[in-house]
Write an enzyme that holds these catalytic residues in place. Structure first.
Site, mmCIF file in Angstrom:
data_model
loop_
_atom_site.group_PDB
_atom_site.id
_atom_site.type_symbol
_atom_site.label_atom_id
_atom_site.label_comp_id
_atom_site.label_asym_id
_atom_site.label_seq_id
_atom_site.Cartn_x
_atom_site.Cartn_y
_atom_site.Cartn_z
ATOM 1 N N ASP A 233 -2.367 -10.658 -2.416
ATOM 2 C CA ASP A 233 -3.047 -10.158 -0.993
ATOM 3 C C ASP A 233 -4.349 -9.759 -1.296
ATOM 4 O OD1 ASP A 233 -1.891 -8.384 1.770
ATOM 5 O OD2 ASP A 233 -3.584 -7.807 0.859
ATOM 6 N N HIS B 45 -6.133 -7.399 -0.578
ATOM 7 C CA HIS B 45 -6.205 -5.883 -0.851
ATOM 8 C C HIS B 45 -5.477 -5.284 -2.185
ATOM 9 C CE1 HIS B 45 -6.546 -6.365 3.593
ATOM 10 N NE2 HIS B 45 -7.697 -5.580 3.292
ATOM 11 N N ASP C 75 -4.087 -12.686 3.396
ATOM 12 C CA ASP C 75 -5.301 -12.233 4.119
ATOM 13 C C ASP C 75 -6.442 -12.667 3.085
ATOM 14 O OD1 ASP C 75 -4.359 -10.613 2.202
ATOM 15 O OD2 ASP C 75 -4.589 -8.856 3.431
ATOM 16 N N HIS D 130 0.830 -1.035 0.135
ATOM 17 C CA HIS D 130 0.076 0.090 -0.041
ATOM 18 C C HIS D 130 0.913 1.312 -0.010
ATOM 19 C CE1 HIS D 130 -3.594 -2.267 0.310
ATOM 20 N NE2 HIS D 130 -3.219 -2.686 1.554
HETATM 21 C C1 X5A Z 1 -0.982 -5.201 4.078
HETATM 22 C C2 X5A Z 1 -2.477 -4.949 4.227
HETATM 23 C C3 X5A Z 1 -4.395 -3.977 5.016
HETATM 24 C C4 X5A Z 1 -4.948 -2.628 5.339
HETATM 25 C C5 X5A Z 1 -6.282 -2.686 5.835
HETATM 26 C C6 X5A Z 1 -6.823 -1.114 6.367
HETATM 27 N N1 X5A Z 1 -2.973 -4.116 4.680
HETATM 28 N N2 X5A Z 1 -8.029 -1.202 6.813
HETATM 29 O O1 X5A Z 1 -3.126 -6.243 4.465
HETATM 30 ZN ZN ZN Z 2 -4.109 -7.110 2.744
#
Ligand code: X5A
Ligand code: ZN
Length: 567
Positions: free
Chosen positions: A326, A328, A417, A290
């Site tokens: 991931d 996200h 995740d 991110h």
């Molecule tokens: C690296 C990662 C997740 C961020 C979630 C914020 N970040 N709500 O999995």
């Molecule tokens: Zn993530």
């Protein structure tokens, strides 16, 4: 520089990074209990971490006794006694514990986590996912495994036939200073649990080799991040606790942890690309995908995968592929390479029309300024996505595009995740699914593969997933073949959407698009038949559902009121 790269070193004795896990005597749950006992009895503050074990033990006993007395008083009707208590002190303390495995809060009357089922004192930090989730302490199986692998020693030299792991204890020191409603999901225990699993399995130390850690330099960081970003991260090392965003914390050790994570990734990339190592796994935190050119966010400080891609190129790689699984979207990685044709970024993530964090990563985001097609987003429209959809997308989008791109080096931004059991991702990928995906990517760039840990927050899920990925890196077959599984309707729809957009840039996709469109038509006609059946059945279940919602029914009818007054 003296570096400790052996996870077992760390696991056996006091973890410098987190005083809560120092001795078997005191785990986070006990700590939490103890604090509550304190507040409820004499209001004294928690003892310092420097206190020795026996003192602590005595204190815990004393305080639990006071806690018991307090509870007795709460049910005592004696007026004299009551006068001793301030009204504020009259409430009954509810004891709670936080699940080590998933961080969720539990009431003290249960020993298994309500959310994930983990025993409150399970050995997951000592033995990883080999520890039984159902009981505390060491089980027979665990001691057996431990005994079996205990004598395996670690070789010193890195050779071209070996899988290398990047790890350093100092990354455990990065942690959120003030606990909010529950422990931050991006916690040091993530690395502890994975390292413990690898150690127990005899993989590391054992079959994999360490690489010495080093901090990434300012010059290397400048290739990816703005000067303001680099300085903002550096500044946090003088501050006890700081935040980049409400969910992205730093303490005094975070900047160094981030530099070590990036440094390990850079060195792993050049070791693998140059052939000094067969492949690598970066067991690092904080995560990176991110982190964009000018901002730290989403638990990420420096973009480890981007740094690794540039390190591979510095070592001679022309074309680098980054596959980001991931859950996200890796908005940072996308931003960094958006205009760069030499780095192909492919991400699979939950999107749900911008509703899922970070809200970017639509299929139509394909790269800019002449690099169109060098960014491939596979945005799931819902949660619960599993092996079938991931492997299907790999077969029909990731591999065809990646093969046409023909990378010299491949990086996996491997968050776990999207794994079954993850509290943030709520998806359903299993260790076998991760093994299969790794296996599929292993066919690219002559097996020059670097896996970098990103997110993943259920300790049991991430450690079993990481272990099966590393087994594939070591050359093991990925268990079962998942090719036979059909995609979900939603998954197929996403893949079709991506193919339709990306076939403008990748020639191999057009025939696939046509083929899958006819598959979609079969799905459609099948589900129409199903819908007709559903409509026919729809009348009866309403009453059945009412039966299940008896409580609601009683409230509406006023039965509950009458009952509770009458008895
Ligand atoms: C690296 C990662 C997740 C961020 C979630 C914020 N970040 N709500 O999995
Ligand atoms: Zn993530």
């Amino acid at each position: 520089m003296a570096t400790k790269a052996f996870p077992a070193d760390h696991l056996s004795n006091g973890e410098a990074g987190n005083s809560l896990h120092n001795e078997g005597l005191e785990n986070p749950h006990q700590e939490f209990k103890r604090r509550h006992a304190n507040l409820a009895s004499d209001g004294s503050v928690a003892p310092s971490d420097a206190e020795n074990c026996t003192e602590k033990k005595a204190r815990i006993q004393r305080e639990m006794t006071l806690q018991d007395m307090y509870n007795e008083h709460a049910f005592d009707d004696d007026d004299e006694e009551d006068s001793d208590w301030e009204p504020m002190q009259k409430h009954v303390e509810v004891l709670k514990w936080f699940c080590t495995n998933c961080t969720m809060v539990n009431l003290d009357d249960v020993v298994h986590c309500d959310i994930c089922g983990e025993h409150k004192d399970s050995g997951i930090l000592r033995h990883g996912f080999f520890a039984s989730p159902y009981q505390g302490g060491l089980t027979d199986v665990e001691s057996e495994v431990k005994e079996k692998y205990k004598d395996l020693h670690v070789g010193v030299s890195v050779s071209n036939s070996c899988t290398v792991i990047g790890f350093d204890e100092r990354m455990l020191l990065h942690s959120e200073v003030e606990m909010k409603s529950r422990p931050h999901p991006e916690r040091a225990d993530r690395l502890r649990a994975i390292a413990a699993s690898l150690a127990t399995a005899g993989i590391f130390p054992g079959r994999c080799y360490p690489i010495p850690a080093r901090e990434i330099t300012r010059e290397e960081l400048k290739m990816v991040h703005s000067m303001e970003q680099i300085e903002a991260v550096e500044l946090t090392s003088h501050i006890y606790a700081s935040y980049f965003t409400p969910d992205t914390y730093a303490n005094e050790h975070s900047a160094r942890a981030a530099r070590l994570a990036a440094g390990l990734c850079a060195d792993l990339a050049s070791a693998v690309f140059s052939g000094r190592a067969k492949n690598g796994f970066a067991l690092v935190r904080p995560p990176g995908h991110h982190a964009g050119v000018r901002q730290a966010m989403g638990f990420c400080l420096h973009n480890n995968a981007a740094i690794a891609a540039l390190a591979a190129q510095a070592a001679g790689a022309k074309k680098v592929l980054i596959v980001d699984w991931d859950v996200h979207h890796g908005n940072g990685t996308q931003e960094i390479f958006e205009q760069n044709k030499s780095v192909l970024y492919i991400s699979l993530h939950r999107y749900e029309g911008e509703k899922f964090y970070p809200g970017s990563g639509a299929a139509h985001e394909v790269g800019t300024q002449g690099a169109e097609g060098y960014c491939v987003n596979i945005p799931w429209s819902r949660g619960g996505v599993g092996d079938n959809d991931y492997v299907f997308a790999f077969e029909n989008v990731v591999l065809p595009i990646a093969s046409e791109f023909a990378p010299d080096f491949t990086i996996i931004s491997a968050g776990f995740d999207a794994a079954r059991g993850d509290p943030l991702g709520c998806c359903d990928v299993t260790p076998a699914g991760y093994a299969q995906m790794t296996h599929m990517l292993n066919t690219l760039s002559g097996g020059k593969l670097l896996v970098i840990l990103e997110g993943g927050y259920n300790l049991r899920s991430i450690s079993s997933s990481a272990t099966s990925v590393i087994k594939v890196l070591l050359g093991e077959n990925p268990g079962c073949d998942l090719h036979q599984y059909a995609p979900s309707k939603a998954g197929l729809l996403t893949v079709l959407e991506v193919l339709k957009i990306q076939m403008n840039f990748w020639r191999t996709l057009a025939p696939r698009f046509t083929r899958l469109q006819s598959l979609w038509e079969i799905y459609e006609s099948k589900s129409k038949k199903k819908q007709i059946k559903k409509v026919r059945r729809a009348e009866a279940p309403i009453w059945w559902k009412w039966g299940r919602k008896r409580l609601l029914y009683h409230i509406i009818k006023g039965h509950l009121r009458v009952k509770s007054r009458g008895y």
